[in-house]
Scaffold this active site. Structure first.
Site, mmCIF file in Angstrom:
data_model
loop_
_atom_site.group_PDB
_atom_site.id
_atom_site.type_symbol
_atom_site.label_atom_id
_atom_site.label_comp_id
_atom_site.label_asym_id
_atom_site.label_seq_id
_atom_site.Cartn_x
_atom_site.Cartn_y
_atom_site.Cartn_z
ATOM 1 C CB ILE A 69 -0.975 -0.028 1.211
ATOM 2 C CG1 ILE A 69 -1.857 1.217 1.235
ATOM 3 C CG2 ILE A 69 -0.264 -0.215 2.531
ATOM 4 C CD1 ILE A 69 -3.053 1.101 2.182
ATOM 5 C CG ASP A 112 -0.677 7.299 3.726
ATOM 6 O OD1 ASP A 112 -1.135 8.255 3.066
ATOM 7 O OD2 ASP A 112 -0.796 7.241 4.955
HETATM 8 P P1 5GP Z 1 4.053 5.557 2.799
HETATM 9 O O1 5GP Z 1 5.559 5.610 2.904
HETATM 10 O O2 5GP Z 1 3.552 5.507 1.393
HETATM 11 O O3 5GP Z 1 3.412 6.673 3.584
HETATM 12 O O4 5GP Z 1 3.549 4.268 3.522
HETATM 13 C C1 5GP Z 1 3.872 3.053 3.022
HETATM 14 C C2 5GP Z 1 3.875 1.973 4.077
HETATM 15 O O5 5GP Z 1 3.180 2.360 5.268
HETATM 16 C C3 5GP Z 1 3.136 0.802 3.532
HETATM 17 O O6 5GP Z 1 4.025 -0.068 2.887
HETATM 18 C C4 5GP Z 1 2.546 0.198 4.755
HETATM 19 O O7 5GP Z 1 3.511 -0.647 5.345
HETATM 20 C C5 5GP Z 1 2.289 1.381 5.648
HETATM 21 N N1 5GP Z 1 0.918 1.854 5.478
HETATM 22 C C6 5GP Z 1 0.448 2.865 4.714
HETATM 23 N N2 5GP Z 1 -0.888 3.002 4.832
HETATM 24 C C7 5GP Z 1 -1.264 2.025 5.688
HETATM 25 C C8 5GP Z 1 -2.536 1.616 6.211
HETATM 26 O O8 5GP Z 1 -3.611 2.172 5.916
HETATM 27 N N3 5GP Z 1 -2.531 0.560 7.059
HETATM 28 C C9 5GP Z 1 -1.376 -0.082 7.410
HETATM 29 N N4 5GP Z 1 -1.479 -1.098 8.249
HETATM 30 N N5 5GP Z 1 -0.171 0.267 6.949
HETATM 31 C C10 5GP Z 1 -0.123 1.308 6.086
HETATM 32 MG MG MG Z 2 4.512 -1.802 3.042
#
Ligand code: 5GP
Ligand code: MG
Length: 187
Positions: free
Chosen positions: A110, A112
């Site tokens: 995922i 974010d």
């Molecule tokens: P980013 O660096 O894009 O903000 O976040 C990426 C990582 O954060 C993802 O690989 C995941 O491990 C975690 N993450 C992002 N959104 C979610 C969410 O809604 N739920 C969970 N459990 N983990 C998330």
């Molecule tokens: Mg991840």
């Protein structure tokens, strides 16, 4: 959206998991991604690099739906909770297979903000792969996003800005075993 168990008691609040994408739907999305990758990488034996821990279920289902040979490796960066602030990402586990001159696809559960994916792509790009793309199962419709959607070649489903769990993705190490994609809600 249907109400589903299990319930998780967290301090004074009851957290429940609601289903967002059914097991059947998520496997359809994974099947479509596998078909596209299989078409694009015919004869290329790509190296798939999964981002631990959340992508382990997605990657396992994806590789079993591929009709081309692949190699698999993993990387792990500090997650949400381990981060001191946005942007402070640390490498916890590096890939071990050589990346130079390989066709590499990063497999992420995922996105974010996109910071974890950017960090991983930059690290891999510095090792001179022949090509480098990403395959992301879920893309959050988040105001925090820092990477353009169209920079992810293989993109599964968009999800709303909620806390996703299930299908390998956790809340404090819980709910990874759920076969569907859900979200936690405080009752
Ligand atoms: P980013 O660096 O894009 O903000 O976040 C990426 C990582 O954060 C993802 O690989 C995941 O491990 C975690 N993450 C992002 N959104 C979610 C969410 O809604 N739920 C969970 N459990 N983990 C998330
Ligand atoms: Mg991840």
């Amino acid at each position: 959206m249907s109400d589903t168990s299990p319930l998780c008691k967290k301090s004074r609040f009851i957290m429940s998991v609601k289903q967002l994408i059914s097991e059947k739907e998520v496997l359809e999305v994974v099947g479509n991604l596998a078909r596209r990758i299989g078409r694009d990488y015919q004869g290329k034996k790509p190296l798939l690099i999964g981002c631990l821990t959340g992508s382990f279920v997605f990657m396992a289902d994806l590789v079993r739906r591929l009709t081309i040979p692949v190699e698999c490796d993993f990387m792990k960066v500090s997650s949400y909770e381990d981060r001191m602030s946005a942007g402070e990402i640390k490498l916890l586990l590096d890939a071990t297979l050589p990346v130079k001159d390989r066709h590499v696809i990063v497999i992420e559960d995922i996105v974010d903000t996109g910071q974890s994916l950017t960090f991983i792509l930059e690290r891999l790009r510095s090792k001179n792969p022949k090509s480098l793309e990403s395959c992301v199962l879920l893309y959050k419709e988040s105001p925090r996003i820092t990477i353009p959607k169209n920079s992810i070649l293989y993109l599964g489903s968009a999800v709303p800005d909620v806390f996703i769990v299930g299908y390998g993705i956790d809340y404090a190490q819980n709910h990874r075993e759920l076969p569907y994609v859900g979200y936690v809600e405080r009752e």
